[in-house]
Design an enzyme around this catalytic site. Sequence first.
Site, PDB file in Angstrom:
ATOM      1  N   CYS A 126      38.969  47.456  40.697  1.00  0.00           N
ATOM      2  CA  CYS A 126      38.919  46.003  40.824  1.00  0.00           C
ATOM      3  C   CYS A 126      39.942  45.372  39.885  1.00  0.00           C
ATOM      4  CB  CYS A 126      37.520  45.472  40.577  1.00  0.00           C
ATOM      5  SG  CYS A 126      36.671  46.232  39.202  1.00  0.00           S
ATOM      6  N   GLY A 127      41.134  45.938  39.871  1.00  0.00           N
ATOM      7  CA  GLY A 127      42.237  45.339  39.119  1.00  0.00           C
ATOM      8  C   GLY A 127      41.957  45.298  37.635  1.00  0.00           C
TER       9      GLY A 127
END
Lengths: 134, 297
Positions: free
Chosen positions: B91-92
């Site tokens: 998720c980055g």
Amino acid sequence: MTDTVQFELVSPAKLLLSEDVEMVVVPGGEGDFGVLPGHTPMLTTVRPGIIDIYENDKIAKRIFVEGGFAEVSGTRCAVLAEEAIALDELNRDHAEARLQKANDALQAADNDIAKKDAERELRAAEAMLAACGA
Amino acid sequence: MPNLKDLKIRIDSVKSTQKITSAMKMVAAAKLRKAQMSAESARPYAERMEAMVGALAKSFDGVQGAPELLAGNGKDEKHLIVLVSSDRGLCGGFNANIGRFARNKIAQLQQAGKSVKVLCLGRKGRDQVRRQFGETILETMEDLTKNGAQYSDADAIALRIRTMFEEGEIDVCTVVYNKFVSAITQEVTPLQVIPFQLDEVESNEEEENDELKALYEYEPSEEDILEELLPRNLSVQIFRAMLESFASEQGARMAAMDNATRNAGDMIDNLTLTYNRARQAAITSELIEIISGAEAL
């Protein structure tokens, strides 16, 4: 002046109910109180018990709440409850299981805060069981 | 020059990666919608409660004998950081950002000679802190957000924090979480919950509050209500942080997967170009061979 009160029942997860009612009776920490339009603004605790919503001088809805807070102003009555269940959806087995669990938790509680919490839970469960019979 | 078969295999593998990332993006988008909705529907309760605490807290401003949850116990030595992160990656910068913030904060506090403990909600946050400050981690709670954040979990965590506070194990408690700004932006936010601080949401309604405060009757006394209200408020604050963090996580994942899908698309284009060139080169050289073979006859 309007002849209804805006009654709101809110749980942490969502707004459960918001409607205009003639009168609502809330189980306050210091005893039940009825809210009609024009009630004095008030903040109070709510003990586990049943909220009665009146329409046409009759109880239209009964909801079990397990404690919380109520905020009353002239035109509005907001009850913050951690849990609320319509009375006819209450389940005796569930309430009994909960009472049992609360008792266990009280036995297991090893400090003041946990004990206080367990006692609160116990009171809620007892009220729930009592509400089942109502 | 890579041969044609190798290129074909690469292209296929990137294509299947792209399928996965775009599926993850859709899932995250769907979950984001749900998370946003539950954050939205939790708002009325939190706002009401905040207004109530705000109105009550004002009457205790600077007064002796205010409840400790509100005023603190007068010390500032032992800090607890509740680190809200996710259980899953991809998720980055979601977990990296919050991890960096937490590490800085721990280092800062330790340098100032304070003792620090960390309670991790979510596996990834623990992984971020463990390397440098492993000894500060009290416990890691996992799978809290499997089906979205649950109030009962927040309540249990709050109970635990309250117990620690009451027993003098901590003086100050701060929740660090990713605040949901929009679907693509999150903001790492520290929120001090013990002693309780009124935040900006409340101050927007200040005028209204002043008005209300003068009018309210309290039943039982203000102290008693506050005593009941503050523990619940702690649960609500933690619940809200969990909800926001969950929504942020889905938003961050959606953005990250959108990027990944796009990057995979670029990569496929490049590889396809190389593949076509290689094939063309092979055909050309074959033709040359045939022609020069024919000429030789």
